[in-house]
Design a protein around this motif. Sequence first.
Motif, mmCIF file in Angstrom:
data_model
loop_
_atom_site.group_PDB
_atom_site.id
_atom_site.type_symbol
_atom_site.label_atom_id
_atom_site.label_comp_id
_atom_site.label_asym_id
_atom_site.label_seq_id
_atom_site.Cartn_x
_atom_site.Cartn_y
_atom_site.Cartn_z
ATOM 1 N N LEU A 1 0.829 -1.213 0.000
ATOM 2 C CA LEU A 1 0.000 0.000 0.000
ATOM 3 C C LEU A 1 0.861 1.260 0.000
ATOM 4 C CD1 LEU A 1 -2.764 -1.222 2.426
ATOM 5 C CD2 LEU A 1 -3.178 -0.352 0.126
ATOM 6 N N LYS A 2 1.934 1.251 0.761
ATOM 7 C CA LYS A 2 2.804 2.428 0.816
ATOM 8 C C LYS A 2 3.503 2.673 -0.520
ATOM 9 C CE LYS A 2 3.049 4.267 5.077
ATOM 10 N NZ LYS A 2 2.767 5.671 5.330
ATOM 11 N N LYS B 1 2.411 1.892 -3.336
ATOM 12 C CA LYS B 1 1.377 2.065 -4.368
ATOM 13 C C LYS B 1 1.330 0.880 -5.339
ATOM 14 C CE LYS B 1 1.239 6.096 -2.451
ATOM 15 N NZ LYS B 1 1.503 7.360 -3.031
ATOM 16 N N ALA C 1 -0.659 -1.611 -4.764
ATOM 17 C CA ALA C 1 -1.778 -2.278 -4.108
ATOM 18 C C ALA C 1 -2.535 -3.223 -5.024
ATOM 19 C CB ALA C 1 -2.737 -1.248 -3.552
ATOM 20 N N LEU D 1 -4.656 -6.617 -4.142
ATOM 21 C CA LEU D 1 -5.996 -6.179 -3.747
ATOM 22 C C LEU D 1 -6.940 -7.366 -3.642
ATOM 23 C CD1 LEU D 1 -6.997 -2.884 -5.577
ATOM 24 C CD2 LEU D 1 -6.704 -3.285 -3.144
ATOM 25 N N LEU E 1 -9.371 0.243 -2.078
ATOM 26 C CA LEU E 1 -8.157 0.513 -1.297
ATOM 27 C C LEU E 1 -8.502 0.720 0.175
ATOM 28 C CD1 LEU E 1 -6.284 2.856 -3.790
ATOM 29 C CD2 LEU E 1 -5.505 0.628 -3.006
ATOM 30 N N ASN F 1 2.537 10.602 3.064
ATOM 31 C CA ASN F 1 2.579 9.144 2.884
ATOM 32 C C ASN F 1 3.726 8.492 3.657
ATOM 33 O OD1 ASN F 1 1.449 6.791 1.505
ATOM 34 N ND2 ASN F 1 3.411 6.702 0.434
ATOM 35 N N TYR G 1 -1.701 6.559 4.632
ATOM 36 C CA TYR G 1 -1.580 6.134 3.242
ATOM 37 C C TYR G 1 -2.177 7.213 2.360
ATOM 38 C CZ TYR G 1 -0.904 1.971 5.924
ATOM 39 O OH TYR G 1 -0.437 1.090 6.863
ATOM 40 N N LEU G 2 -1.415 7.605 1.353
ATOM 41 C CA LEU G 2 -1.874 8.689 0.478
ATOM 42 C C LEU G 2 -1.854 8.225 -0.973
ATOM 43 C CD1 LEU G 2 -2.454 11.613 -0.434
ATOM 44 C CD2 LEU G 2 -0.001 12.069 -0.194
ATOM 45 N N TYR G 3 -2.953 8.361 -1.643
ATOM 46 C CA TYR G 3 -3.036 8.052 -3.072
ATOM 47 C C TYR G 3 -3.535 9.292 -3.810
ATOM 48 C CZ TYR G 3 -2.105 3.083 -2.631
ATOM 49 O OH TYR G 3 -1.495 1.879 -2.414
ATOM 50 N N ASP H 1 -1.409 7.849 -8.638
ATOM 51 C CA ASP H 1 -1.317 6.569 -7.927
ATOM 52 C C ASP H 1 -2.549 5.714 -8.235
ATOM 53 O OD1 ASP H 1 1.002 7.491 -6.725
ATOM 54 O OD2 ASP H 1 -0.106 8.385 -5.059
#
Lengths: 270, 455
Positions: free
Chosen positions: A157-158, A160, A162, A166, B177, B294, B300-302, B306
Amino acid sequence: MPPVELVFLGTVLAYATACALFFAHLGVRGGLPRVARFAPLVLAVAVPLHAAYIGLASIVAHVCPVESLHFVASASSLGAAALYLVLRRRFAIDALGAFVAPAALTAVLGSRFVGVPVHRAGGGLLALHITANVLGDAMFLLAAGAAALYLVQEKQLKKKRARGLLGRLPALDALDRAGHRLLLAGFPLLTLGIITGSVWSQKVESGSAADVARGLFAYATWLLFAAVLVLRAVAGWRGRRAAYGTLAGFAFAVAVLVVYLARAAMTRLS
Amino acid sequence: MIVAVGLSHRDAPIDIREHLAIDKEQLPELLARLVARPAVSEAAVLSTCNRVEVYAVALDGTDAGLEAAASDLVRELDDWAALHGGVGFARHLKRRVGADAVLHLFRVASSLDSLVIGEPQILGQVKDALEHARASRSVGRYLERAMSKALHVAKRVRTETAVGAGQVSVASIAVDLARQIFGDLTGRAAVLLGAGEMAEGAARALIAAGARLIVVNRSRERGESLAADMGGTYRPWEQLVDALVEADVVVASTSARGFVVTRPMVASIAKARRGKSLFFVDIAVPRDVEPAVNELENVYLYDVDDLAQVVSESMRERRVEAERAERLVAHEAAQLAAWVDSLQVTPTVVALRAQVRRALAAEIDRSLAGRLKHLPEDDRRALALMADAAVNRVLHTPVTRLRALAGEARADDAVQLIEHLFALPDVEVASGAAADEPEAPAPPTPPAHNGSLPR
């Protein structure tokens, strides 16, 4: 082929199949939902076979499982697998099977080929010590699995990435919560195991380096797990920090077991 | 004839794109500046969180004219970006001219170039771009036709292919997510910062998943209205930090030029949150949430790029449908190109018809004033119709063949030859100035009295 061998073979096959199914689901892009549903069912076949194998093997060897080091690792992994089957829906941790199944397979094979069942006279105190540790280790094994998956999922997740996992790995919060609850449940058993172990060691142990190391590892396990629980309650240490703490504690718990097994092996060789 | 210049999520990352973000309020000024450029006659601006593109019509339809118009657009956008801190922006801008530009416009409108292929928002955004251009009077016949056609194609794509089915939207990805972090979203606090269309979509998806909504907006009126509309609660902007303490998911979509959520701000609330996970979905351009957020633990940053990364791999099952849609779009683009090409010869065709009709009318006028003076009104009308039919018949084959040449290099030679042979007056071929010429000759109605043809 004697029944105990048949059951052993069945157990190994069932665990191996469960491993393959869990890994197939996690390894294939997009996952294999049908396979994922089937994997816990296969594990559910493996668990009673494993229990039957421990029972039959102990009868054949004339050794009570809870009084023999030989069965401890195997029984712990059996406990972890059984716990997983009970808790997987409650905690939404299905993918943790990918950690539990190979651990159980390794343990059942290890118990077969490393060491032999030997009765250690110790009476109720030793039985209580081993039972507490078996159950506690089962919970810590699951908690460590949850912590490991947490770190994998968190990294995905960090970074990106994911999409790759998922829907295949449990949610971070589910893993964190499961790890915490399992640690919380296992900690009193660990405490009991350490207390009974300390009393037992005062009675019979020689104070060799192995005994000292085992004792130190056991206390380090207790301290680390205690720190994880206290810091979570007091300072809100969750997630990654808790996961690292849990894995470190579990590593010491494994070290205790390794010292036991190494000593048993050396005793047999000498 | 049509030129497209701009950049999208495919061409530049968000930290570049955000320098070119254009507010609705700024559009009239930009459109006025664009059409004031010497090589540009029409312009429309499509500005979304994933792209800023200018579609324009070159004043001169030749290759050189198209290039000149594209260069004008690049300079204008470069200047615009420079005003907002974007240095050396021109190198990021993608230029498309002629058929490429038309095809691109159609693909964009049909959501084939979107971050999430098949997402429906882009259709409304293209409509808005056209409306803004109309309001600013920066759109004329060519661009109006091209953009209207693009909207028509987009609707066909949606109805005739399944490219939008089983929607994988930014909103659904945001929910997926969030589920990867929190599991069940029932009762989780979703904070909506700002009120963009995409953010509303994400907020609705989160509510549908069981989250409770908190709207934080600078405009109390808008915030309260949105909260009431979606069954959430409103918090004034001053309570942003409190809302963040409570939040599980934050969807940010304000039109602010700078970061509204910074790393120090989020770090300062870590203790109050006691290690709870916090998930930011930043779909604002320029971004609302500082990227360094992030790096914080359990945060968590999207941002939109992203999300694009996550989405791109979920598109496999849509590729077949997308290929069908691509074929449909290419076919429609070719039709529009044929229409545009036909405009290359239309002024000549119109002038030719007029010339022949004038010559014939002059002869008939002379006869009607002389030997045919006795003809009654009905016969005069019949003669007028016959003369017009004769013009059409005589010119049918040459006109058809000339139109068939449209779009080919030989068309210019043919046009020049006809102009020379018939001594046609100077005709502006395929230019924006010709935009108001009729596309085809009017039907053969009898001209008015004292016109070229008798009554």
